[in-house]
Design a protein around this motif. Structure first.
Motif, PDB file in Angstrom:
ATOM      1  N   LEU A 175       0.799  -1.220   0.000  1.00 56.47           N
ATOM      2  CA  LEU A 175       0.000   0.000   0.000  1.00 56.47           C
ATOM      3  C   LEU A 175       0.839   1.281   0.000  1.00 56.47           C
ATOM      4  CD1 LEU A 175      -2.802   1.202  -0.078  1.00 56.47           C
ATOM      5  CD2 LEU A 175      -2.864   1.066   2.418  1.00 56.47           C
ATOM      6  N   PRO A 176       1.879   1.428   0.854  1.00 55.31           N
ATOM      7  CA  PRO A 176       2.645   2.687   0.813  1.00 55.31           C
ATOM      8  C   PRO A 176       3.294   2.942  -0.553  1.00 55.31           C
ATOM      9  CG  PRO A 176       3.137   1.487   2.822  1.00 55.31           C
ATOM     10  CD  PRO A 176       2.312   0.576   1.966  1.00 55.31           C
ATOM     11  N   THR A 177       3.851   1.890  -1.137  1.00 55.79           N
ATOM     12  CA  THR A 177       4.481   2.047  -2.450  1.00 55.79           C
ATOM     13  C   THR A 177       3.446   2.416  -3.500  1.00 55.79           C
ATOM     14  OG1 THR A 177       6.100   0.386  -1.834  1.00 55.79           O
ATOM     15  CG2 THR A 177       5.919   0.896  -4.168  1.00 55.79           C
ATOM     16  N   ARG A 178       2.305   1.739  -3.488  1.00 57.01           N
ATOM     17  CA  ARG A 178       1.241   2.041  -4.446  1.00 57.01           C
ATOM     18  C   ARG A 178       0.715   3.464  -4.241  1.00 57.01           C
ATOM     19  NH1 ARG A 178      -2.199  -2.217  -6.830  1.00 57.01           N
ATOM     20  NH2 ARG A 178      -1.030  -4.151  -6.781  1.00 57.01           N
ATOM     21  N   PHE A 179       0.603   3.891  -2.987  1.00 54.13           N
ATOM     22  CA  PHE A 179       0.090   5.227  -2.693  1.00 54.13           C
ATOM     23  C   PHE A 179       1.018   6.302  -3.253  1.00 54.13           C
ATOM     24  CE2 PHE A 179      -0.268   8.960   0.054  1.00 54.13           C
ATOM     25  CZ  PHE A 179      -1.620   9.243  -0.104  1.00 54.13           C
ATOM     26  N   VAL A 180       2.312   6.175  -2.984  1.00 56.97           N
ATOM     27  CA  VAL A 180       3.278   7.170  -3.470  1.00 56.97           C
ATOM     28  C   VAL A 180       3.318   7.170  -4.994  1.00 56.97           C
ATOM     29  CG1 VAL A 180       5.734   7.772  -3.535  1.00 56.97           C
ATOM     30  CG2 VAL A 180       4.663   7.151  -1.369  1.00 56.97           C
ATOM     31  N   ALA A 181       3.367   5.980  -5.594  1.00 54.56           N
ATOM     32  CA  ALA A 181       3.389   5.897  -7.059  1.00 54.56           C
ATOM     33  C   ALA A 181       2.116   6.507  -7.645  1.00 54.56           C
ATOM     34  CB  ALA A 181       3.536   4.445  -7.503  1.00 54.56           C
ATOM     35  N   GLY A 182       0.983   6.254  -7.006  1.00 55.05           N
ATOM     36  CA  GLY A 182      -0.282   6.812  -7.480  1.00 55.05           C
ATOM     37  C   GLY A 182      -0.306   8.324  -7.417  1.00 55.05           C
ATOM     38  N   ILE A 183       0.193   8.887  -6.324  1.00 62.34           N
ATOM     39  CA  ILE A 183       0.224  10.348  -6.174  1.00 62.34           C
ATOM     40  C   ILE A 183       1.116  10.974  -7.246  1.00 62.34           C
ATOM     41  CG2 ILE A 183       0.981  12.239  -4.666  1.00 62.34           C
ATOM     42  CD1 ILE A 183      -1.689  10.933  -3.856  1.00 62.34           C
ATOM     43  N   VAL A 184       2.281  10.366  -7.493  1.00 63.16           N
ATOM     44  CA  VAL A 184       3.196  10.895  -8.508  1.00 63.16           C
ATOM     45  C   VAL A 184       2.548  10.820  -9.891  1.00 63.16           C
ATOM     46  CG1 VAL A 184       5.390  10.475  -9.695  1.00 63.16           C
ATOM     47  CG2 VAL A 184       5.285  10.442  -7.194  1.00 63.16           C
ATOM     48  N   MET A 185       1.922   9.685 -10.215  1.00 68.36           N
ATOM     49  CA  MET A 185       1.297   9.537 -11.533  1.00 68.36           C
ATOM     50  C   MET A 185       0.099  10.469 -11.696  1.00 68.36           C
ATOM     51  SD  MET A 185       1.626   5.505 -12.482  1.00 68.36           S
ATOM     52  CE  MET A 185       1.280   4.795 -10.887  1.00 68.36           C
ATOM     53  N   ILE A 186      -0.664  10.649 -10.631  1.00 64.39           N
ATOM     54  CA  ILE A 186      -1.797  11.582 -10.696  1.00 64.39           C
ATOM     55  C   ILE A 186      -1.288  13.002 -10.932  1.00 64.39           C
ATOM     56  CG2 ILE A 186      -3.559  12.707  -9.275  1.00 64.39           C
ATOM     57  CD1 ILE A 186      -4.218   9.915  -8.139  1.00 64.39           C
ATOM     58  N   ALA A 187      -0.231  13.398 -10.230  1.00 64.64           N
ATOM     59  CA  ALA A 187       0.317  14.748 -10.405  1.00 64.64           C
ATOM     60  C   ALA A 187       0.791  14.964 -11.845  1.00 64.64           C
ATOM     61  CB  ALA A 187       1.469  14.980  -9.429  1.00 64.64           C
ATOM     62  N   ILE A 188       1.463  13.971 -12.417  1.00 71.07           N
ATOM     63  CA  ILE A 188       1.937  14.093 -13.797  1.00 71.07           C
ATOM     64  C   ILE A 188       0.755  14.161 -14.761  1.00 71.07           C
ATOM     65  CG2 ILE A 188       3.157  12.868 -15.645  1.00 71.07           C
ATOM     66  CD1 ILE A 188       5.070  11.820 -13.433  1.00 71.07           C
ATOM     67  N   GLY A 189      -0.238  13.299 -14.570  1.00 76.08           N
ATOM     68  CA  GLY A 189      -1.413  13.281 -15.442  1.00 76.08           C
ATOM     69  C   GLY A 189      -2.216  14.561 -15.374  1.00 76.08           C
ATOM     70  N   VAL A 190      -2.408  15.073 -14.166  1.00 79.97           N
ATOM     71  CA  VAL A 190      -3.166  16.314 -14.006  1.00 79.97           C
ATOM     72  C   VAL A 190      -2.402  17.490 -14.617  1.00 79.97           C
ATOM     73  CG1 VAL A 190      -3.979  17.976 -12.276  1.00 79.97           C
ATOM     74  CG2 VAL A 190      -4.528  15.556 -12.038  1.00 79.97           C
TER      75      VAL A 190
END
Length: 191
Positions: free
Chosen positions: A9-24
């Motif tokens: 979960l922590p790894t997925r959370f950080v990766a998700g936040i980074v990918m969301i920031a790039i996508g947005v």
């Protein structure tokens, strides 16, 4: 005491936040930023699809590069210009997006080009799965690019719906109960 398996979960959370920031950010800035991100993501997804189907690495990445080039070219040269109706916010008077069925018609050429590329990739790799994979990855990627022509906020809406569905499916552990069981659903593919 035996070692407990570590949570992803922590790894997925950080990766998700980074990918969301790039996508947005890419969606907000639009234009080449957005088309470039969509093309790069499509190339990576097609290469992963090829690896699942045991296609040689050179053919896999070559197919991804061809798809990315097609998405960039179609996104640039088929972009509708002039003659349409602008979607206007009635309160602020701000132009939100562009819509005209006649000038959006060239988008069908983009979908046709993706179908031809899928056929070519399927024939060169001698794998029907690669033709289907090219369609499976290329059509939604080009659809996002075409949606960004109409109104960038539509792309944000697609992102939010996808993120919400994926998050609920992860936390419930039952993708079929969240996203439903349809032909292309991850729950159907994983069985």
């Amino acid at each position: 005491m035996p070692d407990m398996p570590r949570s992803e979960l922590p790894t997925r959370f950080v990766a998700g936040i980074v990918m969301i920031a790039i996508g947005v950010a890419a969606t907000y800035f639009g234009g080449w930023w957005f088309r470039g991100l969509a093309a790069a993501a499509a190339a990576i997804m097609l290469a992963e699809w090829a690896e699942i189907n045991r296609v040689p690495r050179l053919q896999a990445w070559g197919s991804g590069a061809l798809l990315a080039a097609l998405l960039l070219a179609a996104g640039e040269y088929l972009l509708p210009v002039g003659g349409g109706d602008w979607l206007v916010d009635e309160i602020s008077g701000e132009a939100l997006g562009y819509f005209d069925p006649e000038t959006l018609a060239p988008a069908w050429l983009g979908f046709g080009a993706i179908a031809l590329l899928a056929l070519a990739i399927g024939l060169t790799t001698r794998r029907l799965a690669m033709a289907w994979g090219t369609l499976y990855v290329g059509v939604p990627a080009f659809a996002l690019i075409a949606l960004s022509w109409v109104w960038g906020m539509l792309v944000f809406w697609v992102f939010v719906v996808t993120w919400t569905t994926d998050t609920l499916a992860y936390f419930t552990g039952r993708p079929a109960s969240v996203a439903g069981m349809h032909f292309f659903s991850p729950a159907n593919i994983m069985r």
